[in-house]
Motif scaffolding. Structure first.
Motif, short mmCIF file in Angstrom:
data_model
loop_
_atom_site.label_atom_id
_atom_site.label_comp_id
_atom_site.label_asym_id
_atom_site.label_seq_id
_atom_site.Cartn_x
_atom_site.Cartn_y
_atom_site.Cartn_z
N GLU A 249 0.85 -1.18 0.00
CA GLU A 249 0.00 0.00 0.00
C GLU A 249 0.89 1.23 0.00
OE1 GLU A 249 -3.48 -0.60 2.45
OE2 GLU A 249 -3.63 1.57 2.70
N ILE A 250 0.71 2.07 -0.99
CA ILE A 250 1.53 3.28 -1.09
C ILE A 250 0.60 4.48 -1.20
CG2 ILE A 250 3.33 4.50 -2.42
CD1 ILE A 250 4.19 1.69 -3.48
N ALA A 251 0.73 5.39 -0.29
CA ALA A 251 -0.09 6.61 -0.25
C ALA A 251 -1.58 6.26 -0.40
CB ALA A 251 0.36 7.59 -1.33
N GLY A 252 -2.01 5.27 0.38
CA GLY A 252 -3.43 4.92 0.41
C GLY A 252 -3.89 4.09 -0.78
N LYS A 253 -3.01 3.81 -1.74
CA LYS A 253 -3.41 3.02 -2.90
C LYS A 253 -2.83 1.61 -2.76
CE LYS A 253 -3.66 3.43 -7.86
NZ LYS A 253 -3.19 2.71 -8.75
N ARG A 254 -3.67 0.63 -3.10
CA ARG A 254 -3.26 -0.76 -2.95
C ARG A 254 -2.67 -1.27 -4.27
NH1 ARG A 254 -7.49 -4.80 0.01
NH2 ARG A 254 -7.16 -6.52 -1.39
N TYR A 255 -1.49 -1.88 -4.18
CA TYR A 255 -0.84 -2.45 -5.37
C TYR A 255 -0.66 -3.95 -5.17
CZ TYR A 255 0.54 2.37 -6.54
OH TYR A 255 0.56 3.70 -6.85
N SER A 256 -0.85 -4.70 -6.23
CA SER A 256 -0.67 -6.15 -6.18
C SER A 256 0.78 -6.51 -5.88
CB SER A 256 -1.07 -6.75 -7.53
OG SER A 256 -0.76 -8.11 -7.58
N HIS A 257 0.99 -7.66 -5.23
CA HIS A 257 2.36 -8.16 -5.01
C HIS A 257 2.86 -8.89 -6.25
CE1 HIS A 257 0.01 -11.72 -4.41
NE2 HIS A 257 1.08 -12.46 -4.27
N GLU A 269 -5.45 -5.36 -13.37
CA GLU A 269 -6.87 -5.50 -13.71
C GLU A 269 -7.61 -6.64 -13.03
OE1 GLU A 269 -8.26 -4.70 -17.86
OE2 GLU A 269 -6.10 -4.87 -18.19
N LEU A 270 -6.92 -7.73 -12.79
CA LEU A 270 -7.61 -8.89 -12.24
C LEU A 270 -7.40 -8.96 -10.73
CD1 LEU A 270 -6.67 -11.44 -15.01
CD2 LEU A 270 -8.97 -10.69 -14.42
N THR A 288 -0.43 -17.09 -11.66
CA THR A 288 0.33 -15.84 -11.49
C THR A 288 0.43 -15.13 -12.84
OG1 THR A 288 1.60 -16.90 -9.72
CG2 THR A 288 2.53 -14.90 -10.64
N ALA A 289 0.73 -15.89 -13.89
CA ALA A 289 0.89 -15.29 -15.22
C ALA A 289 -0.40 -14.67 -15.73
CB ALA A 289 1.38 -16.35 -16.21
N VAL A 290 -1.53 -15.31 -15.48
CA VAL A 290 -2.81 -14.77 -15.98
C VAL A 290 -3.12 -13.45 -15.26
CG1 VAL A 290 -5.30 -15.18 -16.19
CG2 VAL A 290 -3.70 -17.00 -16.76
N VAL A 291 -2.79 -13.36 -13.96
CA VAL A 291 -2.97 -12.09 -13.24
C VAL A 291 -2.14 -11.00 -13.93
CG1 VAL A 291 -2.58 -10.86 -11.06
CG2 VAL A 291 -3.52 -13.17 -11.02
#
Ligand code: AMP
Ligand code: MG
Length: 349
Positions: A249-257, A269-270, A288-291
């Motif tokens: 989570e960076i500056a309130g925004k969630r990012y996938s690992h 997107e997924l 993982t690849a499809v994500v």
């Protein structure tokens, strides 16, 4: 159904109707691997002594492989290779690495076991509270790519070396691989029907005279107490990858690992992909690849690969989820009652 820890992860097994009728003797065992991930082993109609012995051998084998492959252990083969050493691989380590490289090619690089420098960069970004800059991304991208991994045959041995700054991290397939290993060991111990589940990655088999499908509960990616639906599985691997168990989570925004190795950016997107394949390792890598590849390219990849099916879940900007399924899923996926979603089953157009 009993509340067990594994109900809180992506997949869970439900009793199958067929198995209920036969009132199977069900044996279960649990141990921990990979720094605290519960491993659940189940066998039906098996001898208790044989089962426990197989589970113990499986636990020892997992420990031995972790000592070789974990990037969290300074003396593992992979840590030594990351420090620039040329290391001789054991046959097991070579088998996992070969799998990882093969799946990377199969997915056009969507799955990439050398993505470590990018994963670290996003973790650092989280600490400092700002996304990585362009130069930092480029630098990490330059250390990424399976062309930086070298396997050299020397007589009967294979030696691994990595270009400077490159790391090999098998975190994206290890759980599936271990689940495969466990089911193979159960089968060798004479178990006819069983399954191994490890942190949401599951491999099942039924070699009995009267095989019955397994029903796998697919967890709702935005509400861990709800099911998205149930998936019927004859056997093989079923794995869920997504942004809901681990993220930064960076500056309130969630990012996938999960990072797109082509751009260095977190996959966007997924929010979840549940994918079935012949083995757990393959299902793990492909999920993982499809994500990474996203709905359109991801679904195309699944349709192109025989024996691979998937459910792809998109979170809609207006709220709610959209579930896409590959053409072979058919009615093997049964959406949960009372799940209030715009359930839109079809291909993206
Ligand atoms: P999984 O939970 O199986 O989807 O694996 C995700 C883990 O694999 C992450 O925690 C990363 O360490 C690593 N990873 C992230 N992105 C990728 C990628 N594109 N290919 C392979 N491994 C990745
Ligand atoms: Mg995976």
């Amino acid at each position: 159904m009993k509340t067990r820890p594994h109900l809180l992860i992506g997949l869970l097994t439900l009793l199958t109707a067929g198995a209920c009728e036969r009132a199977p003797k069900r044996l279960t065992a649990e141990f921990y691997a990979m720094g605290g991930i519960p491993v659940h082993v189940t066998a039906y109609q098996a001898d208790r002594g044989d089962f426990l012995e197989a589970v113990e051998s499986f636990r020892e084998k997992v420990q031995a492989l972790e000592a070789q492959l974990s990037v969290y252990r300074d003396n593992s083969l992979l840590s030594r290779a990351a420090r620039g050493e040329a290391v001789e691989l054991t046959p097991e380590a070579l088998a996992v690495i070969n799998d990882a490289l093969r799946f990377s090619q199969e997915t056009g690089g969507g799955f990439d076991p050398t993505v470590g420098p990018l994963v670290s960069l996003w973790k650092q970004a989280e600490k400092r509270g700002a996304p990585p800059g362009k130069d930092e991304l480029l630098e990490a991208l330059n250390l990424t790519g399976i062309n930086r991994v070298h396997l050299e045959k020397q007589n009967n041995r294979t030696v691994l070396s990595l270009d400077p700054g490159t790391r090999l991290d098998l975190g994206g397939i290890a759980k599936g691989y271990f689940a495969d290993l466990g089911t193979r060991m159960l089968m060798s111990a004479g178990v006819r029907r069983g399954l191994v589940e490890l942190g949401g990655d599951l491999v099942a088999f039924d070699r009995s005279e009267d095989p019955a499908p397994f029903q796998i509960g697919v967890r709702h990616p935005r509400d861990q107490h709800k099911l998205l639906g149930k998936l019927k599985l004859q056997g093989g691997g079923v794995v869920t990858s997504g942004d809901y168990q681990r993220y930064v989570e960076i500056a309130g925004k969630r990012y996938s690992h999960i990072i797109d190795p082509r751009t260095g950016m977190p996959a966007g997107e997924l929010c979840a992909v549940t994918l079935t394949a012949d083995t757990g390792a393959r299902a793990d890598a492909l999920a993982t690849a499809v994500v990474v590849l996203g709905p359109e390219e991801g679904l195309k990849l699944v349709e192109r690969l025989p024996g691979v099916e998937a459910l792809l879940v998109i979170e809609l900007p207006a709220g709610g989820l959209r579930v896409l399924k590959s053409s072979g899923v058919g009615d093997r996926f049964d959406p949960a009652d009372g799940v209030h979603l715009p359930f839109d089953l079809g291909k993206p157009r």
